[in-house]
Each structure stands twice: as structure tokens, then as C-alpha cells.
Scaffold this active site. Structure first.
Site, short mmCIF file in Angstrom:
data_model
loop_
_atom_site.label_atom_id
_atom_site.label_comp_id
_atom_site.label_asym_id
_atom_site.label_seq_id
_atom_site.Cartn_x
_atom_site.Cartn_y
_atom_site.Cartn_z
CB SER A 68 15.55 43.96 -96.43
OG SER A 68 15.90 43.96 -97.80
CG ASP A 71 9.21 44.94 -101.39
OD1 ASP A 71 9.20 44.95 -100.14
OD2 ASP A 71 10.26 44.94 -102.06
CG HIS A 119 12.28 46.93 -99.78
ND1 HIS A 119 11.93 45.63 -99.43
CD2 HIS A 119 13.57 47.09 -99.37
CE1 HIS A 119 12.96 45.04 -98.85
NE2 HIS A 119 13.96 45.90 -98.80
#
Length: 289
Positions: free
Chosen positions: A99, A215, A270
Site C-alpha cells: 500500500s 481492492d 485491500h
């Protein structure tokens, strides 16, 4: 006449000397926004299962809310720690970053000379972020993606990591003027170190880009593949982006060398990328040899 116990021990020791013991490169892991090192415990466990004895460093710093500090500040901090690991491992290392951590690692690998073999960017907003994600709604409930540029593209706003890579396709002149991180890292604006950034980043042996349509945080999710919205919010793929076409920071150079490896994995949210064993086995493990 049979061998004595002492002779058998000597023979066994000699045999072990000639048996090749697998040696795996050092792996550096970097967590995402609002997280700590424990976020990557599963990933570390997967690596140890697959490659027992691998030396893994989970970078520790800017945990929790401190991850909102400006990106360059974080990069300067982690740069010194990663540099030491590079020096201690002259045969090369691997870097896996999740990320926001993927952008931090990219910043480090652009600003210093390194010996990284594989840089795995795991669901990272490499081309920027523009979306009403849960994080945005939590932090700025009074704003939507269409108007938060009024805060993010100010001197005060640029003190936040998220604002540093906020890429509003409807306000590109303002983005180019005010962005104190992503536009500079991309060499989209004046950068006296532009050639250095390009040379350092393009010295990677492998750039592994992982993302997927479910995601839910990285927006558009294709930003993880260096694609992004145009002014109509249509996603334009990496190869049609100006930073690729003009090779501003070495992306085209890497691609022409066959060094870019993209994975699109559906069905992964995610927060699960780093704990999904299927993702690890198909998309990360092959690059940790």
C-alpha cells in the site's frame, strides 16, 4: 574392519561440508498506512515456510497515525535503515512493500543507489489516489473526492501523506503546482535530481506490480499497475501514460528490458493482500529466489 564412532563423525562432517545449503537473499518488508510491523506477520511466516532461514527485516517506523507524516520525511527515515541492509548484503536483496509503503519504498529506491533484485509493490497507489475510500471518509467525513483537492493542494494539506499522492484528474495544473511528492517522484515537475531518480529506479532487476479489481481502497485499483484516470475518469493503462511514453522515471526502460511483471488478482480486498497465501505463492514467492 568397521569405522569407529569418531571416524563416522568425521565422515559425516565431511559430507555436510559438500552439501549445498540453500541461501536466500535478505527480504525487506514495509507495512501500509495506519499499520505496524505486525501487519506483515503472515507474510513473514509465508516466507519462512517457503524459504526456511531467510533473513527478513520488517521496517519499523511511522506506525499508526504517524504514517500520515509527509512522504519525504518517511522516505528519509527508512532510507538510512535500508541503506545499511543493502551494504550488509552485497549480493542483493528483495523488497516487498504494501500500500502506501510501496510508494515509500519506491521513493527510497529512486533517491539512493541500491542492489535490489526484486521490488514487489503490493497493491500500492503508484500512479496516485483519487477515490472516496473508507480511509478518506474516516479521516475527512466532510469531504468527497471531488472537493478535497481544496485541502490537499495547499501547504497545510501537503503535510499529510495521503495528500502527497492525491492525483485529481480534474485539477492537474493545481496538482502539478502543489504536489510536493508524487509529481516530483514522477519527474512531472522540475526536479534537479531527475536523472538520478531515473537511473536509480531503472536499476531494479525486477519490478513486480500486484493489484486487483476488488481492492476497495486503491482508486483506481489500476494505479497499482501505474495506470490512472484521465479527465473523464476513464482508466488509461500504463503504456499510454505520459510518464511511460516519455520515460520520465525509468518505467519504459524497465519494461523494454522485460523487468516489469504485472499481476491482476480478483477477489482480494485491500487489507488481505499480505495475508493471502495464494497471492504469496503465485505472485511474490517466484521473485524471492
Amino acid at each position: 574392519m568397521g569405522l569407529s564412532a569418531a571416524q563416522w563423525l568425521k565422515l559425516a562432517a565431511l559430507f555436510v561440508t559438500f552439501v549445498e545449503v540453500p541461501s536466500y537473499r535478505h527480504v525487506i518488508l514495509m507495512h501500509g498506512i495506519f499499520a505496524t510491523t505486525t501487519e506483515l506477520d503472515h507474510l513473514n511466516g509465508f516466507i519462512q515456510q517457503a524459504h526456511p532461514g531467510t533473513n527478513v527485516t520488517i521496517l519499523n517506523g511511522f506506525n499508526g497515525a504517524f504514517s500520515l507524516r509527509p512522504m519525504w520525511e518517511q522516505i528519509d527515515y527508512f532510507k538510512e535503515r535500508m541503506k545499511k541492509i543493502f551494504q550488509q548484503n552485497p549480493d542483493g536483496v528483495h523488497v516487498v512493500c504494501f500500500s502506501q509503503g510501496g510508494l515509500i519504498c519506491r521513493g527510497v529506491l529512486s533517491t539512493i543507489k541500491h542492489n535490489v533484485i526484486s521490488f514487489v509493490s503490493l497493491s500500492s497507489p503508484q500512479a496516485g489516489q483519487y477515490g472516496d475510500s473508507n480511509y478518506l471518509k474516516y479521516l475527512f467525513p466532510q469531504y468527497l473526492k471531488k472537493n478535497i483537492y481544496r485541502l490537499f493542494y495547499t501547504q497545510t494539506g501537503q503535510e499529510l501523506s495521503i495528500a502527497n499522492y492525491w492525483n485529481d484528474p480534474h485539477h492537474q495544473p493545481l496538482y502539478l503546482k502543489e504536489s510536493q511528492f508524487l509529481a516530483i517522484l514522477n519527474n512531472q515537475t522540475f526536479n534537479p535530481r531527475s536523472q538520478e531518480f531515473k537511473e536509480n529506479f531503472s536499476s531494479l532487476k525486477n519490478l513486480v506490480l500486484i493489484g486487483g479489481p476488488n481492492d476497495g481502497v486503491i482508486t483506481p485499483w489500476q494505479s497499482s499497475h501505474f495506470a490512472f484516470y484521465n479527465e473523464n475518469e476513464t482508466v488509461v493503462e500504463m503504456k499510454n501514460q505520459p510518464w511511460y511514453i516519455h520515460d520520465w522515471f525509468g518505467l519504459k526502460t524497465l519494461d523494454q528490458r522485460g523487468a516489469i511483471h504485472k499481476y491482476e488478482i480478483p477477489g482480494v480486498e485491500h487489507v488481505h493482500w499480505h495475508s493471502n497465501k495464494t497471492v504469496f505463492e503465485c505472485c511474490i514467492l517466484p521473485w524471492l529466489s
